[in-house]
Write an enzyme that holds these catalytic residues in place. Structure first.
Site, PDB file in Angstrom:
ATOM      1  N   GLN A  57       0.842  -1.194   0.000  1.00  0.00           N
ATOM      2  CA  GLN A  57       0.000   0.000   0.000  1.00  0.00           C
ATOM      3  C   GLN A  57       0.874   1.239   0.000  1.00  0.00           C
ATOM      4  O   GLN A  57       1.553   1.516   0.989  1.00  0.00           O
ATOM      5  CB  GLN A  57      -0.904   0.010   1.243  1.00  0.00           C
ATOM      6  CG  GLN A  57      -1.810   1.228   1.303  1.00  0.00           C
ATOM      7  CD  GLN A  57      -2.563   1.338   2.616  1.00  0.00           C
ATOM      8  OE1 GLN A  57      -2.157   0.741   3.615  1.00  0.00           O
ATOM      9  NE2 GLN A  57      -3.652   2.081   2.635  1.00  0.00           N
ATOM     10  N   GLY A  58       0.870   1.985  -1.084  1.00  0.00           N
ATOM     11  CA  GLY A  58       1.691   3.183  -1.182  1.00  0.00           C
ATOM     12  C   GLY A  58       0.852   4.446  -1.109  1.00  0.00           C
ATOM     13  O   GLY A  58       0.647   5.119  -2.124  1.00  0.00           O
TER      14      GLY A  58
ATOM     15  N   SER B  91       0.819   6.699   2.212  1.00  0.00           N
ATOM     16  CA  SER B  91       1.430   7.716   3.076  1.00  0.00           C
ATOM     17  C   SER B  91       2.752   8.229   2.519  1.00  0.00           C
ATOM     18  O   SER B  91       3.486   7.511   1.852  1.00  0.00           O
ATOM     19  CB  SER B  91       1.691   7.129   4.464  1.00  0.00           C
ATOM     20  OG  SER B  91       0.504   6.608   4.990  1.00  0.00           O
TER      21      SER B  91
ATOM     22  N   GLU C 110     -11.013  -0.844   4.984  1.00  0.00           N
ATOM     23  CA  GLU C 110      -9.885  -1.129   5.873  1.00  0.00           C
ATOM     24  C   GLU C 110     -10.347  -1.100   7.320  1.00  0.00           C
ATOM     25  O   GLU C 110      -9.954  -1.914   8.132  1.00  0.00           O
ATOM     26  CB  GLU C 110      -8.790  -0.089   5.632  1.00  0.00           C
ATOM     27  CG  GLU C 110      -7.523  -0.327   6.419  1.00  0.00           C
ATOM     28  CD  GLU C 110      -6.465   0.755   6.164  1.00  0.00           C
ATOM     29  OE1 GLU C 110      -5.305   0.454   6.343  1.00  0.00           O
ATOM     30  OE2 GLU C 110      -6.819   1.893   5.782  1.00  0.00           O
TER      31      GLU C 110
ATOM     32  N   SER D  70      -5.707   6.954  12.369  1.00  0.00           N
ATOM     33  CA  SER D  70      -5.316   6.931  13.779  1.00  0.00           C
ATOM     34  C   SER D  70      -6.542   7.051  14.671  1.00  0.00           C
ATOM     35  O   SER D  70      -7.626   7.433  14.223  1.00  0.00           O
ATOM     36  CB  SER D  70      -4.363   8.089  14.062  1.00  0.00           C
ATOM     37  OG  SER D  70      -5.097   9.295  14.066  1.00  0.00           O
ATOM     38  N   ASN D  71      -6.373   6.729  15.934  1.00  0.00           N
ATOM     39  CA  ASN D  71      -7.513   6.799  16.847  1.00  0.00           C
ATOM     40  C   ASN D  71      -8.039   8.223  17.012  1.00  0.00           C
ATOM     41  O   ASN D  71      -9.222   8.421  17.275  1.00  0.00           O
ATOM     42  CB  ASN D  71      -7.141   6.170  18.194  1.00  0.00           C
ATOM     43  CG  ASN D  71      -7.154   4.649  18.085  1.00  0.00           C
ATOM     44  OD1 ASN D  71      -7.287   4.102  16.981  1.00  0.00           O
ATOM     45  ND2 ASN D  71      -7.046   3.974  19.210  1.00  0.00           N
ATOM     46  N   GLU D  72      -7.148   9.193  16.810  1.00  0.00           N
ATOM     47  CA  GLU D  72      -7.623  10.583  16.846  1.00  0.00           C
ATOM     48  C   GLU D  72      -8.548  10.830  15.649  1.00  0.00           C
ATOM     49  O   GLU D  72      -9.572  11.494  15.765  1.00  0.00           O
ATOM     50  CB  GLU D  72      -6.439  11.553  16.801  1.00  0.00           C
ATOM     51  CG  GLU D  72      -5.612  11.590  18.082  1.00  0.00           C
ATOM     52  CD  GLU D  72      -4.788  10.331  18.296  1.00  0.00           C
ATOM     53  OE1 GLU D  72      -4.302   9.744  17.315  1.00  0.00           O
ATOM     54  OE2 GLU D  72      -4.647   9.911  19.458  1.00  0.00           O
TER      55      GLU D  72
HETATM   56  C1  LIG Z   1       3.633   0.262  11.489  1.00  0.00           C
HETATM   57  C2  LIG Z   1       2.973   1.136  10.485  1.00  0.00           C
HETATM   58  C3  LIG Z   1       2.588   0.604   9.276  1.00  0.00           C
HETATM   59  C4  LIG Z   1       2.008   1.405   8.275  1.00  0.00           C
HETATM   60  N1  LIG Z   1       1.724   0.844   7.071  1.00  0.00           N
HETATM   61  C5  LIG Z   1       1.338   1.647   6.029  1.00  0.00           C
HETATM   62  C6  LIG Z   1       1.234   1.148   4.695  1.00  0.00           C
HETATM   63  O1  LIG Z   1       1.444  -0.038   4.454  1.00  0.00           O
HETATM   64  N2  LIG Z   1       0.907   2.013   3.701  1.00  0.00           N
HETATM   65  C7  LIG Z   1       0.650   3.317   3.939  1.00  0.00           C
HETATM   66  O2  LIG Z   1       0.341   4.035   2.999  1.00  0.00           O
HETATM   67  N3  LIG Z   1       0.751   3.835   5.197  1.00  0.00           N
HETATM   68  C8  LIG Z   1       1.091   3.036   6.239  1.00  0.00           C
HETATM   69  N4  LIG Z   1       1.233   3.561   7.523  1.00  0.00           N
HETATM   70  C9  LIG Z   1       1.085   5.008   7.704  1.00  0.00           C
HETATM   71  C10 LIG Z   1      -0.051   5.420   8.579  1.00  0.00           C
HETATM   72  O3  LIG Z   1      -1.258   5.345   7.909  1.00  0.00           O
HETATM   73  C11 LIG Z   1       0.269   6.834   9.116  1.00  0.00           C
HETATM   74  O4  LIG Z   1       1.327   6.681  10.032  1.00  0.00           O
HETATM   75  C12 LIG Z   1      -0.894   7.493   9.762  1.00  0.00           C
HETATM   76  O5  LIG Z   1      -1.812   7.898   8.801  1.00  0.00           O
HETATM   77  C13 LIG Z   1      -0.497   8.702  10.615  1.00  0.00           C
HETATM   78  O6  LIG Z   1       0.267   9.620   9.889  1.00  0.00           O
HETATM   79  P1  LIG Z   1       1.636  10.185  10.446  1.00  0.00           P
HETATM   80  O7  LIG Z   1       2.462   9.030  10.904  1.00  0.00           O
HETATM   81  O8  LIG Z   1       2.201  11.062   9.431  1.00  0.00           O
HETATM   82  O9  LIG Z   1       1.242  11.000  11.739  1.00  0.00           O
HETATM   83  P2  LIG Z   1       0.685  12.493  11.774  1.00  0.00           P
HETATM   84  O10 LIG Z   1      -0.405  12.641  10.784  1.00  0.00           O
HETATM   85  O11 LIG Z   1       1.818  13.426  11.740  1.00  0.00           O
HETATM   86  O12 LIG Z   1       0.016  12.507  13.216  1.00  0.00           O
HETATM   87  C14 LIG Z   1       0.728  12.684  14.442  1.00  0.00           C
HETATM   88  C15 LIG Z   1      -0.291  12.638  15.564  1.00  0.00           C
HETATM   89  O13 LIG Z   1      -1.211  13.703  15.424  1.00  0.00           O
HETATM   90  C16 LIG Z   1      -2.540  13.217  15.330  1.00  0.00           C
HETATM   91  N5  LIG Z   1      -3.282  14.076  14.424  1.00  0.00           N
HETATM   92  C17 LIG Z   1      -2.964  14.407  13.153  1.00  0.00           C
HETATM   93  N6  LIG Z   1      -3.866  15.241  12.650  1.00  0.00           N
HETATM   94  C18 LIG Z   1      -4.789  15.447  13.606  1.00  0.00           C
HETATM   95  C19 LIG Z   1      -5.988  16.224  13.700  1.00  0.00           C
HETATM   96  N7  LIG Z   1      -6.430  16.947  12.664  1.00  0.00           N
HETATM   97  N8  LIG Z   1      -6.694  16.190  14.836  1.00  0.00           N
HETATM   98  C20 LIG Z   1      -6.267  15.447  15.894  1.00  0.00           C
HETATM   99  N9  LIG Z   1      -5.151  14.702  15.865  1.00  0.00           N
HETATM  100  C21 LIG Z   1      -4.422  14.710  14.742  1.00  0.00           C
HETATM  101  C22 LIG Z   1      -2.396  11.804  14.834  1.00  0.00           C
HETATM  102  O14 LIG Z   1      -3.508  11.019  15.166  1.00  0.00           O
HETATM  103  C23 LIG Z   1      -1.140  11.382  15.560  1.00  0.00           C
HETATM  104  O15 LIG Z   1      -1.428  11.020  16.877  1.00  0.00           O
HETATM  105  C24 LIG Z   1       1.782   2.771   8.532  1.00  0.00           C
HETATM  106  C25 LIG Z   1       2.139   3.302   9.781  1.00  0.00           C
HETATM  107  C26 LIG Z   1       2.734   2.512  10.745  1.00  0.00           C
HETATM  108  C27 LIG Z   1       3.136   3.129  12.046  1.00  0.00           C
END
Ligand SMILES: Cc1cc2nc3c(=O)[nH]c(=O)nc-3n(C[C@H](O)[C@H](O)[C@H](O)COP(=O)(O)OP(=O)(O)OC[C@H]3O[C@@H](n4cnc5c(N)ncnc54)[C@H](O)[C@@H]3O)c2cc1C
Lengths: 392, 378
Positions: free
Chosen positions: A126-127, A129, A244, A375-377
């Site tokens: 899955q590409g 992020s 998902e 995310s849970n948020e």
């Molecule tokens: C182990 C792992 C596997 C993954 N696998 C894949 C994959 O296969 N393919 C893929 O495409 N992606 C994948 N992901 C990516 C995943 O979907 C992202 O990590 C996720 O969407 C969160 O983005 P971020 O890490 O950039 O955090 P950020 O978006 O920077 O968030 C940081 C924190 O802020 C909170 N936050 C952000 N915006 C808001 C808001 N507006 N209001 C309240 N809280 C907020 C978030 O919930 C989090 O707690 C994976 C991630 C992990 C950790």
């Protein structure tokens, strides 16, 4: 209102139970039970056993190998699988790209990809992020520029789970930078062996390698690999992310892990005594059992009421609470292991039981569950905004 | 009542902070150090020795600095702030503390002098595969008389057990638990080391008719010494955790200020800033309880109950802050290259060393009937 399964559903459950406990390679189930990482071969073997029996992709349209099951039957299939220590079919294939191709892809794409996707002859990654596009996925920057019969793709994806095994990657790419950010995105399928694709490992805090960075440098992608229409990718992504979330509350596996923890606790006290006699341990386990029961009942309510096949709005409840409970059980395991939890790196000759050794790496690893897949948020925001109507 | 440091203590803090800030300028440096044996920096250890840190709590006639629990607390907190992998609590407070409390004058002079100079690193071999957090030895047994004893059984996991220049081993004796010194080259001693999830090291240590020398009076039950020394180490671990929690919180608040999503910094989302505020609340409550436990030690009273209260508070705060630090970072918090995950790992390791929150809550439950209110002041 009625509590019992119909005779038909009860028979179905029995059938699933028998299948999963007799037809999936034992070493796969043993590895899951030991809370260890599965190899690519084990995951493939497990999916192919299911696919041979025609039950690897029951959520797909029937003409592409799906089953005309009710949501309840699908739920039973999923639960029995987890209770039997069988890993669910690779989600990237079965719940993400497969349904998208089946719903929006051309006939040619369907024929080319769906059978191989169901059988895991193609391993999908899955590409979505990117470093600056996580929760705010629509701000992604990877570009695809039309050049004759091809798209020329440039950019970087990250967090690509198991990308090291990937044959193909389904991506969201920017095809029109001049419009509102959601409007200029397309859904493109890319062969990971194409020149210009580089996969680099990311080490996580449990020491494991399950995520990667994927770089695209002038990668040529035939235009026929576009799913659906150009610049409509955001709609397909929303469809995919909805799917998902539905399967993501791992009720069955959390239930099973908790019962495993209970079994472990029976001899984990001082001198091999039972920790279940410790009222604090007993109270916590009882409380967790009750929370998981509430979650399972909620999942059942959702499937019993979603006859039209659309994701129920309460699926966010399942993702939110499901991952919290999954994490609570991994944390419980560390506590049950106690001082032995420190022996995470012990090898042969150690006197520390295996389940104690894997306890903390598992706990650390599953912090991810509340981050990925929305995310849970983000789930709270969906509940507050969509269900409660609280939009600031 | 005074919770403040005096100027000498502040000088100690600044000196240790300066040294460790240089040694562990980034989490990459720490990772490079923890990847290689023995898992911590020999040079940094030597510098700590030169600064007098490794002899801090020991009497001057034993080669130490004659300082007290407050100074130990200061160092432990600085260790935690950068999660320096040097085994200050394990080798100095715990193993050294046992020698200081139970050793003969000769043993104290010899062992503590060398420990203070940085030339001898001892480890306390206490936990057994089936002992959980019990303070009594059950699986390793000692037999003998006078100075000639032998040990049999298994200790695991022993923190720092493979590298240790001297093992201090608890073992079953007639009428209780004795303490013994075992040299690394002793017959029938096997040590198999391995890394732990927090970048540390542990070992499986086996004894097969292994010769050992009693620490202190031969054949004496050392249960009280073990309980009192473990309490000191629990409180020191509390301070190490405070340092770690403070950095984890600071790193998280910095991240909320700089990380942008949806075109704005994350700190624009109140849902996140309130959670950082809650982390701060946890940290301050833990700080109060841990500092109080050190004051109880300074007062010279029985600190075992205070240690349990501190450990319970730290267990809860450490989980809260560690888990939230990762969550508020999103994916980056999960990576080995970034620091907050390491802080969470270390907090988890400390939580499960010398009794986790639930263990200490159980201990407090057993004394619930002894008081009407809890009064922190003597
Ligand atoms: C182990 C792992 C596997 C993954 N696998 C894949 C994959 O296969 N393919 C893929 O495409 N992606 C994948 N992901 C990516 C995943 O979907 C992202 O990590 C996720 O969407 C969160 O983005 P971020 O890490 O950039 O955090 P950020 O978006 O920077 O968030 C940081 C924190 O802020 C909170 N936050 C952000 N915006 C808001 C808001 N507006 N209001 C309240 N809280 C907020 C978030 O919930 C989090 O707690 C994976 C991630 C992990 C950790």
């Amino acid at each position: 209102m009625k509590l019992q399964l119909s005779d038909e559903d009860a028979a179905f459950r029995e059938e699933m139970h028998t299948f999963f406990t007799t037809q999936i390679p034992q070493d796969v189930r043993d590895t899951v039970a030991a809370r260890r990482e599965l190899s690519k071969e084990q995951i493939v073997a497990s999916v192919q056993a299911m696919n041979a029996a025609g039950i690897a992709v029951p959520n797909w349209p029937v003409e592409w190998g799906g089953k005309d099951w009710t949501p309840l039957q699908r739920h039973i299939w999923h639960e029995e699988m987890q209770l039997a220590n069988v890993p669910p079919p690779l989600p990237f294939n079965a719940s993400m790209v497969g349904p998208v191709i089946a719903a929006f892809g051309s006939q040619e794409l369907k024929e080319r990809f769906l059978p191989k996707t169901a059988n895991l002859d193609i391993w999908w990654s899955q590409g979505f992020s990117e470093p600056d596009a996580g929760s705010d996925l629509a701000s992604l920057r990877t570009t695809a520029v039309r050049d004759g019969d091809d798209y020329l793709v440039n950019g970087q994806k990250t967090w690509t789970t198991l990308g090291q095994y990937g044959d193909w990657i389904f991506t969201l790419v920017r095809t029109d930078p001049s419009v509102k950010k959601q409007a200029g995105i397309s859904f493109l399928l890319i062969d990971m062996s194409s020149p210009g694709v580089t996969v680099r490992p990311i080490e996580l805090i449990d020491g494991g390698h399950e995520v990667n960075e994927v770089w695209f440098e002038n990668v040529r992608v035939p235009a026929e690999n576009l799913v659906g229409e150009e610049n409509k990718g955001w709609d397909y992504a929303k469809f995919l992310l909805g799917n998902e979330r539905v399967g993501v509350a791992p009720v069955g596996s959390t239930k099973r892990t908790l019962s495993q923890a209970k079994e472990f606790a029976r001899t984990a006290g001082p001198g091999g005594t039972s920790l279940l006699e410790d009222p604090l341990v007993a109270a916590q386990i009882a409380d967790l059992e009750n929370e998981i029961l509430a979650l399972e009942l909620t999942a059942l309510r959702v499937v019993a009421n979603s006859a039209d096949g659309k994701p129920h709005p309460a699926s966010s409840v399942l993702k939110l609470r499901g991952t919290e409970l999954q994490q609570a059980v991994t944390e419980l395991f560390v506590d049950l292991a106690g001082p032995l939890a420190l022996a995470s790196g012990a090898g042969d000759g150690s006197d520390v039981p295996d389940l104690a050794r894997v306890a903390t790496p598992n706990y650390l690893n599953f912090r991810k569950a509340s981050i990925y897949g929305g995310s849970n948020e983000v789930q709270r925001q969906i509940i507050a905004g969509t269900i409660l109507g609280l939009r600031g | 009542m005074d919770f403040q440091l005096d100027s000498e203590q502040e000088a100690l803090r600044d000196a240790v902070r300066g040294l460790l800030a240089k040694a562990y300028d980034t989490s990459e440096t720490r990772r490079a150090v923890t990847k290689q044996e023995p898992g911590w920096g020999d040079k940094t250890w030597q510098q700590l020795a030169e600064m007098g840190v490794l002899g801090l709590p020991f009497a001057e006639e034993d080669g130490g600095m004659g300082a007290g629990p407050a100074e130990v607390a200061i160092v432990a907190e600085e260790i935690g702030r950068v999660i320096a992998p040097e085994p200050f609590v394990e080798a100095v407070v715990l193993a050294g503390g046992l020698v200081a409390a139970a050793g003969t004058p000769e043993q104290r002079g010899e062992i503590l002098g060398a420990l203070a100079e940085g030339t001898l690193v001892p480890a306390f071999a206490h936990t057994e595969p089936a002992s959980r957090y019990e303070l009594a030895a059950t699986g390793v047994t000692a037999s003998g008389s006078g100075d000639a004893w032998t040990l049999n059984g298994v200790k695991e996991p022993v923190l720092g057990g493979a590298r240790a220049d001297l093992l201090i081993v608890s073992a079953v004796i007639d009428g209780g638990t004795g303490l013994f010194l075992v040299k690394p080259d002793a017959d029938g001693l096997t040590r198999t080391g391995y890394p732990t999830f927090d970048g540390g090291r542990a070992a499986h240590v086996g004894f097969a008719n292994t010769p050992a020398t009693p620490l202190g009076e031969p054949g004496a039950d050392q249960s009280d010494v073990i309980a009192a020394t473990v309490a000191r180490a629990q409180i020191a671990y509390g301070h190490e955790s405070l340092g770690a929690m403070e950095t984890a919180l600071r790193t998280t608040t910095e991240y909320l200020k700089t990380r942008k999503q949806f075109g704005v910094p994350l700190m624009t989302f109140q849902a996140l800033t309130f959670r950082a505020a809650d982390m701060y609340v946890s940290l301050e409550l833990a700080r109060s309880t841990v500092t109080w436990a050190t004051l109880v030690l300074l007062d010279g009273g029985d600190a075992t109950e205070a240690a349990s209260r501190a450990k319970l508070q730290v267990s809860k705060a450490g989980r809260h802050i560690g888990q939230e630090a990762i969550q508020l970072h999103g994916g980056i918090g999960m990576t080995a290259e970034y620091s907050v995950g390491h802080y969470t790992s270390r907090l988890t390791a400390i939580d499960h060393a010398l009794g986790d929150g639930r263990h200490h809550l159980n201990r407090l439950v057993s004394t619930l009937g002894d008081h009407t209110v809890v009064d922190p002041l003597p």
